[in-house]
Design a protein around this motif. Structure first.
Motif, PDB file in Angstrom:
ATOM      1  N   PRO A 141       0.813  -1.225   0.000  1.00  0.00           N
ATOM      2  CA  PRO A 141       0.000   0.000   0.000  1.00  0.00           C
ATOM      3  C   PRO A 141       0.844   1.272   0.000  1.00  0.00           C
ATOM      4  O   PRO A 141       0.727   2.114   0.888  1.00  0.00           O
ATOM      5  CB  PRO A 141      -0.804  -0.138   1.293  1.00  0.00           C
ATOM      6  CG  PRO A 141       0.117  -0.868   2.222  1.00  0.00           C
ATOM      7  CD  PRO A 141       0.890  -1.832   1.356  1.00  0.00           C
ATOM      8  N   ARG A 143      -1.130   4.689  -0.082  1.00  0.00           N
ATOM      9  CA  ARG A 143      -1.811   4.987   1.174  1.00  0.00           C
ATOM     10  C   ARG A 143      -0.820   5.295   2.291  1.00  0.00           C
ATOM     11  O   ARG A 143      -1.104   6.120   3.156  1.00  0.00           O
ATOM     12  CB  ARG A 143      -2.718   3.820   1.568  1.00  0.00           C
ATOM     13  CG  ARG A 143      -3.647   4.192   2.720  1.00  0.00           C
ATOM     14  CD  ARG A 143      -4.630   3.109   3.069  1.00  0.00           C
ATOM     15  NE  ARG A 143      -5.269   3.397   4.346  1.00  0.00           N
ATOM     16  CZ  ARG A 143      -5.909   2.516   5.070  1.00  0.00           C
ATOM     17  NH1 ARG A 143      -6.012   1.252   4.644  1.00  0.00           N
ATOM     18  NH2 ARG A 143      -6.463   2.845   6.214  1.00  0.00           N
ATOM     19  N   GLU A 159       0.006   8.933   1.930  1.00  0.00           N
ATOM     20  CA  GLU A 159      -1.097   9.780   2.394  1.00  0.00           C
ATOM     21  C   GLU A 159      -1.190   9.794   3.915  1.00  0.00           C
ATOM     22  O   GLU A 159      -1.329  10.851   4.539  1.00  0.00           O
ATOM     23  CB  GLU A 159      -2.416   9.280   1.807  1.00  0.00           C
ATOM     24  CG  GLU A 159      -2.527   9.423   0.306  1.00  0.00           C
ATOM     25  CD  GLU A 159      -3.773   8.745  -0.226  1.00  0.00           C
ATOM     26  OE1 GLU A 159      -4.486   8.092   0.578  1.00  0.00           O
ATOM     27  OE2 GLU A 159      -4.054   8.866  -1.433  1.00  0.00           O
ATOM     28  N   GLU A 160      -1.143   8.603   4.510  1.00  0.00           N
ATOM     29  CA  GLU A 160      -1.301   8.494   5.961  1.00  0.00           C
ATOM     30  C   GLU A 160      -0.145   9.165   6.699  1.00  0.00           C
ATOM     31  O   GLU A 160      -0.339   9.796   7.740  1.00  0.00           O
ATOM     32  CB  GLU A 160      -1.392   7.022   6.366  1.00  0.00           C
ATOM     33  CG  GLU A 160      -2.645   6.313   5.887  1.00  0.00           C
ATOM     34  CD  GLU A 160      -3.844   6.585   6.780  1.00  0.00           C
ATOM     35  OE1 GLU A 160      -3.669   7.168   7.869  1.00  0.00           O
ATOM     36  OE2 GLU A 160      -4.965   6.219   6.387  1.00  0.00           O
ATOM     37  N   LEU A 187      -1.206  -1.162   7.523  1.00  0.00           N
ATOM     38  CA  LEU A 187      -2.164  -1.081   6.424  1.00  0.00           C
ATOM     39  C   LEU A 187      -2.246  -2.422   5.699  1.00  0.00           C
ATOM     40  O   LEU A 187      -1.218  -3.037   5.385  1.00  0.00           O
ATOM     41  CB  LEU A 187      -1.743   0.002   5.433  1.00  0.00           C
ATOM     42  CG  LEU A 187      -1.563   1.406   6.019  1.00  0.00           C
ATOM     43  CD1 LEU A 187      -1.159   2.374   4.915  1.00  0.00           C
ATOM     44  CD2 LEU A 187      -2.833   1.874   6.714  1.00  0.00           C
TER      45      LEU A 187
END
Length: 349
Positions: free
Chosen positions: A307, A310, A313-314, A335
């Protein structure tokens, strides 16, 4: 010779719109609620756009006590085939919040880490993101006075801000997919891991995590699973798969799970060398969803996706929340690595 264009100031907007500089300041800094009429606000914004007004970031930083910038130090992500997704997602998330990301790539040279962090500190970034190319468990986070978020790595401490892939979940999904198709003899090319070796030789801690989860899931599903240490590259997968597959037909596995997509490609080459067809004679699953590789094999590779987007982003979301003084309730975020089913897997025949 053309003269440089003079910067449009808030006072220029005020004069052109026929309002006070205070009204312009309220509107352009988002503090107009209850103070400025809707018509006046509209006129100010239209005038600012027509004149090409851009906020002065130095003055903005002095007012807000932030530079609206994040530092990202990476051991090799920026120059790896996986890093583009992480960096693109991190940059997009930061830009949406009005910030920028300054990237320092160490190119796998640990001796440059301290200097890179000090340079970002001198540039007064608001927080630091440390991103690792391969999943790692650090003894301690990088040393800095800045808030730190770890991406694709973590520490043993529960209070470390970190986001990383759930490798065990991904390996479990791979086994369950093969078991659901009806495979009962499977092989895993498990990857090497020597924590006492040099950085180049030690491998990746994801290897034993994925292996243990895959074998545990096989036991739960009544699947006979065998592991072969293979390394992470195409030639590693080829050599290990030749050993695993060059056995009598009645003993040969009907499915193979490789530690990486690159090793899976090596297994495909070994299968072809032995006259086996994928997926009719052998189903193959990879791990990573490596860009410009997994979808381009023949047949396209079923794989477990890391991921990366993501994670980017996180990591930025956590960093921005910390800078804003907001609580981050889940400080360590694993994740899920989801399975992408393509054409390299099928029921055994």
């Amino acid at each position: 010779m053309a003269q440089p264009r003079r910067r449009v100031r808030a006072a220029d907007v005020a004069a052109a719109a026929g309002v006070s500089p205070t009204a312009v300041s309220f509107v352009l800094n988002g503090r107009d609620g209850g103070n400025i009429s809707p018509d006046t606000k509209k006129r100010i914004l239209e005038t600012a756009e027509r004149l090409g007004y851009e906020p002065h970031h130095v003055a903005r930083s002095l007012r807000s006590q932030t530079t609206h910038s994040l530092g990202l130090v990476t051991d090799a992500v920026a120059s790896s085939p996986f890093g583009g997704r992480l960096l693109a997602a991190a940059t997009e998330r930061a830009e949406a919040a009005g910030s920028i990301v300054l990237v320092m790539d160490l190119h796998s040279r640990d001796d440059r880490e301290t200097a890179a962090i000090r340079e970002l500190e001198r540039r007064q970034v608001d927080a630091l993101i440390y991103a690792s190319m391969g999943f790692r468990i650090l003894s301690v986070p990088p040393a800095t006075h800045l808030p730190v978020v770890l991406a694709n790595c973590t520490t043993e401490r529960d209070d470390t801000l970190s986001v990383y892939p759930d490798d065990a979940y991904g390996a479990t999904r791979a086994l369950e997919h093969l078991a659901d198709l009806g495979h009962r003899r499977v092989v895993m090319l498990s990857g090497n891991w020597d924590p006492l070796g040099s950085r180049d030789d030690q491998g990746n801690i994801s290897g034993p995590i994925r292996r243990d989860a895959f074998l545990a899931a096989a036991r739960r599903r009544g699947v006979r699973a065998t592991t072969f240490e293979s390394g992470w590259e195409i030639d590693d997968g080829y050599r290990a798969a030749m050993t695993a597959l060059d056995v009598p037909a009645g003993e040969r596995p009907t499915a193979l799970f490789a530690i990486t997509d690159r090793a899976a490609v090596g297994a495909m080459l070994a299968a072809a060398r032995l006259g086996l067809t994928v997926p009719e004679d052998l189903s193959i699953v990879g791990f990573d969803d490596q860009e410009k590789l997994a979808e381009c094999t023949v047949p396209p590779l079923t794989t477990v996706a890391l991921p990366h987007a993501r994670m980017g982003e996180e990591a930025v979301t956590m960093a921005l929340a910390t800078v804003a003084g907001e609580p981050v309730e889940v400080r360590r975020r694993a994740l899920p690595c989801e399975l992408l089913v393509r054409e390299s897997t099928a029921p055994p025949r």
